[in-house]
Write an enzyme that holds these catalytic residues in place. Structure first.
Site, short mmCIF file in Angstrom:
data_model
loop_
_atom_site.label_atom_id
_atom_site.label_comp_id
_atom_site.label_asym_id
_atom_site.label_seq_id
_atom_site.Cartn_x
_atom_site.Cartn_y
_atom_site.Cartn_z
N GLU A 96 -4.40 5.56 6.64
CA GLU A 96 -4.20 4.18 7.06
C GLU A 96 -2.79 3.97 7.60
OE1 GLU A 96 -6.59 2.66 3.12
OE2 GLU A 96 -4.51 2.13 3.43
N CYS A 117 3.74 0.29 8.53
CA CYS A 117 3.68 1.01 7.26
C CYS A 117 2.88 2.30 7.48
CB CYS A 117 3.02 0.11 6.22
SG CYS A 117 2.84 0.89 4.63
N CYS A 124 -3.05 10.92 -3.17
CA CYS A 124 -1.72 10.97 -3.79
C CYS A 124 -1.85 11.62 -5.16
CB CYS A 124 -1.16 9.57 -3.94
SG CYS A 124 0.55 9.53 -4.54
N CYS A 128 -0.20 6.89 -10.39
CA CYS A 128 0.21 5.57 -10.91
C CYS A 128 -1.09 4.82 -11.23
CB CYS A 128 1.00 4.80 -9.87
SG CYS A 128 2.51 5.65 -9.33
N CYS A 131 -2.73 2.01 -8.78
CA CYS A 131 -2.75 2.21 -7.32
C CYS A 131 -4.05 2.83 -6.84
CB CYS A 131 -1.57 3.10 -6.93
SG CYS A 131 -1.48 3.45 -5.18
N CYS A 355 -2.09 -0.22 -0.54
CA CYS A 355 -2.29 1.11 0.01
C CYS A 355 -3.53 1.80 -0.52
CB CYS A 355 -1.05 1.96 -0.21
SG CYS A 355 -0.43 1.92 -1.87
N1 SAH Z 1 4.47 6.67 -3.25
C1 SAH Z 1 5.48 5.82 -2.72
C2 SAH Z 1 5.06 5.04 -1.48
C3 SAH Z 1 3.65 4.52 -1.39
S1 SAH Z 1 3.16 3.13 -2.38
C4 SAH Z 1 5.97 4.89 -3.77
O1 SAH Z 1 5.48 4.94 -4.90
O2 SAH Z 1 6.91 4.15 -3.53
C5 SAH Z 1 3.97 1.74 -1.70
C6 SAH Z 1 4.20 0.66 -2.73
O3 SAH Z 1 2.99 -0.08 -3.02
C7 SAH Z 1 4.70 1.19 -4.06
O4 SAH Z 1 5.74 0.39 -4.53
C8 SAH Z 1 3.47 1.06 -4.92
O5 SAH Z 1 3.79 1.04 -6.28
C9 SAH Z 1 2.87 -0.23 -4.42
N2 SAH Z 1 1.48 -0.50 -4.80
C10 SAH Z 1 0.51 0.40 -5.06
N3 SAH Z 1 -0.64 -0.23 -5.39
C11 SAH Z 1 -0.38 -1.55 -5.33
C12 SAH Z 1 -1.17 -2.71 -5.56
N4 SAH Z 1 -2.44 -2.62 -5.90
N5 SAH Z 1 -0.56 -3.91 -5.41
C13 SAH Z 1 0.72 -4.00 -5.04
N6 SAH Z 1 1.51 -2.94 -4.79
C14 SAH Z 1 0.97 -1.73 -4.95
#
Ligand code: SAH
Length: 372
Positions: A96, A117, A124, A128, A131, A355
């Site tokens: 994406e 973005c 990944c 986390c 996510c 994401c």
């Molecule tokens: N892996 C990297 C970049 C990709 S995620 C990182 O962790 O920074 C980009 C951002 O979106 C990160 O801050 C991540 O924690 C956040 N993110 C992931 N899922 C999300 C969600 N459901 N709602 C809001 N932010 C989210």
């Protein structure tokens, strides 16, 4: 799983590497500049558009390179603010790329500020818990050409919407490496791609307008601090204590706050620019006032900007965003300390802008169709 494309993507070549390959193929090296001009400045979509190259050279190029390693599958728009491109790669993997428009007073959307973005991996591995990108696990790293191709696809789209007098310019204002994947886990391909994006023979896009977001890979943060190009850094903090952070981000076990925060400080001192701390607000997980106070102390010590992001719900996951009142109370603790803080009025909630969500949905649909 490693993906070796049948032909290397042209968008992964630097001026030097392309010149070298041309030389090896018996072609004059100066053609490299002309070819890259067709790709990045004139936005040629086929070899045959490159009319100042001979027919045999165009055939040679076609045999040796993939001009565009990412094809547009579809485009999803939300209230004209967020535009999401779903791209398919050579092995049918989906990624994406999101265009986020920030409308400005008195001007149409054509002139809005645009942030792009981009993704760096398929899936990944960071796991986390909140996510969508990590839900289906890690598939593979993107190569440099696939990272660069995302921005060219955005240029194609923007050029079609608003043909510019100076179409040579990149049609966006900022790049955030915040799409699918952990960018610093794919360090070499990311840096090669960003060098191409930055170069005058490439997209000519300033390093200061590129932000790399990481879940906190400490050795790579320190490595990035030593790079010549001064990219901006954002840290996905999401917890102001190890106890809270560890529950939602497994990476915190390897790199707890006692390791992460000094690395961020070192980066910030080296660059003389504010680092951003991202903090998603998840109801009853990390949104207590105590967490706000601890986050305030961390941000003050690092002279960091804080970006508070109300959690975007993900289908199949139990997490929720706190009420607006609770979000504001959290933000006020930081504001009262006169810190630089934004509480994101988030965009694209209705189009799975968090994401990995659009990809996940499409992958699920594909599996369902295949099962029929
Ligand atoms: N892996 C990297 C970049 C990709 S995620 C990182 O962790 O920074 C980009 C951002 O979106 C990160 O801050 C991540 O924690 C956040 N993110 C992931 N899922 C999300 C969600 N459901 N709602 C809001 N932010 C989210």
């Amino acid at each position: 799983m490693k993906f070796t494309p049948a032909k290397p993507p042209l968008t992964g070549e630097t001026l030097d590497s392309l010149a070298e390959k041309l030389r090896a193929g018996g072609e004059p090296a100066f053609r490299a500049k002309q070819i890259l001009e067709w790709v990045y400045k004139k936005r040629a979509r086929s070899w045959d558009e490159m009319t100042n190259l001979s027919k045999p050279l165009r055939t040679w190029l076609d045999q040796n390179f993939d001009l565009m390693p990412a094809t547009l599958v579809f485009n999803q728009q939300s209230h004209d603010i967020t535009d999401k491109l779903l791209l398919e790669l050579g092995d049918r993997s989906l990624i994406e790329t999101v265009i986020i428009r920030a409308p400005q007073e008195g001007v149409g959307l054509d002139h809005s500020r645009k942030t792009i973005c981009i993704s760096t991996q398929v899936g990944c591995a960071m796991a986390c818990v909140f996510c969508a990108s990590g839900l289906a696990g890690f598939k593979r790293d993107l190569n440099a050409g696939e990272i660069v191709a995302q921005l060219l696809q955005v240029c194609y789209r923007e050029d079609a919407l608003t043909p510019r007098a100076h179409s040579e310019l990149a049609s966006f204002d900022n790049i955030v490496v915040m799409g699918m994947g952990e960018p610093l886990a794919n360090y070499d391909a990311l840096l090669r791609a960003l060098a191409i994006i930055n170069a005058s023979w490439g997209l000519g896009f300033g390093a200061r307008r590129i932000t790399i977001s990481t879940s906190g890979l400490v050795p790579k943060i320190l490595q990035l601090a030593e790079e010549e190009l001064g990219f901006r850094l954002a840290i996905s903090l999401h917890g102001a204590t190890d106890e809270v952070r560890e529950k939602i981000m497994p990476v915190n076990k390897a790199y707890p706050l006692a390791k992460l925060l000094p690395a961020v400080k070192a980066f910030s001192e080296k660059h003389g620019r504010m680092v951003t701390l991202e903090f998603i607000l998840i109801d009853s997980v990390n949104d207590s006032l105590e967490q706000a106070q601890l986050l305030r102390d961390i941000a003050r010590d690092l002279h960091a900007h804080v970006n508070l992001i109300p959690y975007n719900t993900v289908e199949g996951l139990p997490w929720k965003r706190p009420s607006i009142t609770r979000q504001e109370r959290f933000a006020d603790i930081l504001r009262d300390a006169r810190l630089s803080v934004t509480l994101r009025r988030e965009k694209g909630h209705d189009i799975d802008a968090a994401c990995g969500q659009l990809r996940l949905k499409t992958e699920k649909e594909r599996t369902a169709t295949a099962a029929v």
